[in-house]
Write a protein that holds these residues in place. Structure first.
Motif, PDB file in Angstrom:
ATOM      1  N   GLU A  35      -1.588   6.387  48.106  1.00 46.61           N
ATOM      2  CA  GLU A  35      -0.782   6.510  46.898  1.00 46.61           C
ATOM      3  C   GLU A  35      -1.132   5.331  46.009  1.00 46.61           C
ATOM      4  O   GLU A  35      -1.024   4.180  46.423  1.00 46.61           O
ATOM      5  N   VAL A  36      -1.581   5.629  44.787  1.00 40.59           N
ATOM      6  CA  VAL A  36      -2.098   4.592  43.907  1.00 40.59           C
ATOM      7  C   VAL A  36      -1.498   4.676  42.510  1.00 40.59           C
ATOM      8  O   VAL A  36      -1.007   5.723  42.087  1.00 40.59           O
ATOM      9  N   ALA A  37      -1.582   3.550  41.818  1.00 39.60           N
ATOM     10  CA  ALA A  37      -1.282   3.472  40.394  1.00 39.60           C
ATOM     11  C   ALA A  37      -2.493   2.817  39.756  1.00 39.60           C
ATOM     12  O   ALA A  37      -3.052   1.862  40.305  1.00 39.60           O
ATOM     13  N   ILE A  38      -2.922   3.348  38.627  1.00 42.35           N
ATOM     14  CA  ILE A  38      -4.108   2.855  37.946  1.00 42.35           C
ATOM     15  C   ILE A  38      -3.723   2.393  36.553  1.00 42.35           C
ATOM     16  O   ILE A  38      -3.145   3.153  35.782  1.00 42.35           O
ATOM     17  N   ARG A  39      -4.025   1.140  36.246  1.00 37.50           N
ATOM     18  CA  ARG A  39      -3.800   0.593  34.905  1.00 37.50           C
ATOM     19  C   ARG A  39      -5.168   0.519  34.233  1.00 37.50           C
ATOM     20  O   ARG A  39      -6.062  -0.156  34.716  1.00 37.50           O
ATOM     21  N   ARG A  40      -5.328   1.259  33.133  1.00 37.08           N
ATOM     22  CA  ARG A  40      -6.600   1.280  32.409  1.00 37.08           C
ATOM     23  C   ARG A  40      -6.635   0.173  31.359  1.00 37.08           C
ATOM     24  O   ARG A  40      -5.611  -0.411  31.025  1.00 37.08           O
ATOM     25  N   HIS A  41      -7.829  -0.075  30.827  1.00 39.78           N
ATOM     26  CA  HIS A  41      -8.025  -1.153  29.854  1.00 39.78           C
ATOM     27  C   HIS A  41      -7.159  -0.995  28.617  1.00 39.78           C
ATOM     28  O   HIS A  41      -6.789  -1.967  27.988  1.00 39.78           O
ATOM     29  N   ILE A  88     -11.374   8.692  38.285  1.00 37.45           N
ATOM     30  CA  ILE A  88     -11.305   7.275  37.946  1.00 37.45           C
ATOM     31  C   ILE A  88     -12.663   6.665  38.283  1.00 37.45           C
ATOM     32  O   ILE A  88     -13.139   6.787  39.408  1.00 37.45           O
ATOM     33  N   GLU A  89     -13.273   6.000  37.310  1.00 39.48           N
ATOM     34  CA  GLU A  89     -14.573   5.372  37.518  1.00 39.48           C
ATOM     35  C   GLU A  89     -14.426   3.855  37.574  1.00 39.48           C
ATOM     36  O   GLU A  89     -13.668   3.274  36.810  1.00 39.48           O
ATOM     37  N   LYS A  90     -15.162   3.243  38.470  1.00 38.35           N
ATOM     38  CA  LYS A  90     -15.082   1.793  38.663  1.00 38.35           C
ATOM     39  C   LYS A  90     -15.451   1.025  37.400  1.00 38.35           C
ATOM     40  O   LYS A  90     -14.862   0.002  37.107  1.00 38.35           O
ATOM     41  N   ASP A  91     -16.380   1.500  36.624  1.00 36.51           N
ATOM     42  CA  ASP A  91     -16.807   0.752  35.446  1.00 36.51           C
ATOM     43  C   ASP A  91     -15.888   0.944  34.247  1.00 36.51           C
ATOM     44  O   ASP A  91     -16.189   0.511  33.159  1.00 36.51           O
ATOM     45  N   GLU A  92     -14.743   1.547  34.438  1.00 34.73           N
ATOM     46  CA  GLU A  92     -13.795   1.762  33.346  1.00 34.73           C
ATOM     47  C   GLU A  92     -12.908   0.555  33.071  1.00 34.73           C
ATOM     48  O   GLU A  92     -12.019   0.626  32.244  1.00 34.73           O
ATOM     49  N   ASP A  93     -13.113  -0.558  33.759  1.00 35.36           N
ATOM     50  CA  ASP A  93     -12.259  -1.730  33.606  1.00 35.36           C
ATOM     51  C   ASP A  93     -10.822  -1.375  33.957  1.00 35.36           C
ATOM     52  O   ASP A  93      -9.903  -1.520  33.152  1.00 35.36           O
ATOM     53  N   THR A  94     -10.637  -0.886  35.158  1.00 33.98           N
ATOM     54  CA  THR A  94      -9.324  -0.476  35.627  1.00 33.98           C
ATOM     55  C   THR A  94      -8.815  -1.411  36.710  1.00 33.98           C
ATOM     56  O   THR A  94      -9.592  -2.089  37.378  1.00 33.98           O
ATOM     57  N   THR A  95      -7.504  -1.442  36.855  1.00 25.80           N
ATOM     58  CA  THR A  95      -6.862  -2.169  37.939  1.00 25.80           C
ATOM     59  C   THR A  95      -6.174  -1.138  38.809  1.00 25.80           C
ATOM     60  O   THR A  95      -5.406  -0.310  38.311  1.00 25.80           O
ATOM     61  N   VAL A  96      -6.451  -1.169  40.107  1.00 26.72           N
ATOM     62  CA  VAL A  96      -5.884  -0.201  41.031  1.00 26.72           C
ATOM     63  C   VAL A  96      -4.875  -0.900  41.924  1.00 26.72           C
ATOM     64  O   VAL A  96      -5.144  -1.964  42.483  1.00 26.72           O
ATOM     65  N   PHE A  97      -3.706  -0.285  42.038  1.00 22.26           N
ATOM     66  CA  PHE A  97      -2.666  -0.741  42.948  1.00 22.26           C
ATOM     67  C   PHE A  97      -2.423   0.364  43.954  1.00 22.26           C
ATOM     68  O   PHE A  97      -2.464   1.544  43.615  1.00 22.26           O
ATOM     69  N   ARG A  98      -2.167  -0.020  45.194  1.00 26.74           N
ATOM     70  CA  ARG A  98      -1.895   0.953  46.254  1.00 26.74           C
ATOM     71  C   ARG A  98      -0.541   0.644  46.874  1.00 26.74           C
ATOM     72  O   ARG A  98      -0.155  -0.518  46.989  1.00 26.74           O
ATOM     73  N   ARG A  99       0.139   1.697  47.247  1.00 20.03           N
ATOM     74  CA  ARG A  99       1.399   1.509  47.963  1.00 20.03           C
ATOM     75  C   ARG A  99       1.104   0.674  49.194  1.00 20.03           C
ATOM     76  O   ARG A  99       0.132   0.937  49.907  1.00 20.03           O
ATOM     77  N   ALA A 100       1.902  -0.350  49.445  1.00 20.04           N
ATOM     78  CA  ALA A 100       1.666  -1.271  50.554  1.00 20.04           C
ATOM     79  C   ALA A 100       1.438  -0.502  51.845  1.00 20.04           C
ATOM     80  O   ALA A 100       2.185   0.414  52.169  1.00 20.04           O
ATOM     81  N   SER A 101       0.396  -0.872  52.579  1.00 21.34           N
ATOM     82  CA  SER A 101      -0.037  -0.114  53.750  1.00 21.34           C
ATOM     83  C   SER A 101       1.056   0.033  54.802  1.00 21.34           C
ATOM     84  O   SER A 101       1.123   1.037  55.482  1.00 21.34           O
ATOM     85  N   GLY A 102       1.919  -0.935  54.940  1.00 12.74           N
ATOM     86  CA  GLY A 102       2.985  -0.845  55.922  1.00 12.74           C
ATOM     87  C   GLY A 102       4.035   0.193  55.576  1.00 12.74           C
ATOM     88  O   GLY A 102       4.859   0.561  56.392  1.00 12.74           O
ATOM     89  N   ARG A 103       4.011   0.685  54.340  1.00 17.42           N
ATOM     90  CA  ARG A 103       5.020   1.634  53.886  1.00 17.42           C
ATOM     91  C   ARG A 103       4.462   3.028  53.645  1.00 17.42           C
ATOM     92  O   ARG A 103       5.145   3.891  53.158  1.00 17.42           O
ATOM     93  N   ARG A 104       3.170   3.237  53.945  1.00 18.43           N
ATOM     94  CA  ARG A 104       2.567   4.552  53.737  1.00 18.43           C
ATOM     95  C   ARG A 104       3.099   5.551  54.747  1.00 18.43           C
ATOM     96  O   ARG A 104       3.349   5.226  55.891  1.00 18.43           O
ATOM     97  N   ASN A 105       3.240   6.775  54.311  1.00 12.50           N
ATOM     98  CA  ASN A 105       3.650   7.874  55.185  1.00 12.50           C
ATOM     99  C   ASN A 105       2.423   8.696  55.507  1.00 12.50           C
ATOM    100  O   ASN A 105       2.085   9.625  54.802  1.00 12.50           O
ATOM    101  N   GLU A 106       1.712   8.348  56.565  1.00 10.26           N
ATOM    102  CA  GLU A 106       0.495   9.048  56.936  1.00 10.26           C
ATOM    103  C   GLU A 106       0.785  10.527  57.160  1.00 10.26           C
ATOM    104  O   GLU A 106       1.732  10.889  57.838  1.00 10.26           O
ATOM    105  N   GLY A 107      -0.039  11.363  56.579  1.00 11.09           N
ATOM    106  CA  GLY A 107       0.087  12.793  56.782  1.00 11.09           C
ATOM    107  C   GLY A 107       1.189  13.456  55.991  1.00 11.09           C
ATOM    108  O   GLY A 107       1.363  14.658  56.029  1.00 11.09           O
ATOM    109  N   HIS A 108       1.952  12.675  55.247  1.00 12.25           N
ATOM    110  CA  HIS A 108       3.054  13.232  54.471  1.00 12.25           C
ATOM    111  C   HIS A 108       2.489  13.812  53.185  1.00 12.25           C
ATOM    112  O   HIS A 108       1.721  13.155  52.496  1.00 12.25           O
ATOM    113  N   THR A 109       2.826  15.032  52.860  1.00 14.37           N
ATOM    114  CA  THR A 109       2.181  15.698  51.730  1.00 14.37           C
ATOM    115  C   THR A 109       2.969  15.602  50.437  1.00 14.37           C
ATOM    116  O   THR A 109       2.476  15.980  49.406  1.00 14.37           O
TER     117      THR A 109
END
Length: 103
Positions: free
Chosen positions: A39-45, A77-98
């Protein structure tokens, strides 16, 4: 003219509209650490924000696709777009949850 990129903290990303789930987010500068279903959030330039769940990643990790929250569809989302990617903290991920979360 594009406004200058402002530093975005995970706290800013969790200040979601009323009714949205707030989660702890971690900045992910190394896209090799991203995996399918993160689960991610992307902040673009330009300051725009997208959020959702990673659907697919290229083998070189320079491109990934997310299924955006709130029925906004799939986007690339392309790496060269000058983006910042945030991910839900790994300890709080719900593996397999749809279920998609809004952030």
């Amino acid at each position: 003219m594009t406004p200058p990129l402002q530093q975005t903290t995970p706290d800013e990303l969790t200040q979601a509209p009323s009714g949205a789930l707030t989660t702890e987010m971690e900045r992910i500068p190394d896209w090799n650490k991203l995996t399918r279903a993160d689960e991610v959030a992307i902040r673009r330039h330009d300051g725009s924000l997208s959020s959702g769940r990673i659907d697919m990643l290229s083998m070189d990790r320079k491109v990934f696709w997310i299924i955006q929250n709130n029925g906004k569809g799939r986007t690339m989302i392309e790496k060269d777009e000058d983006t910042t990617v945030f991910r839900r903290a790994s300890g709080r991920r719900n593996e397999g949850h749809t279920e998609s979360y809004r952030i």
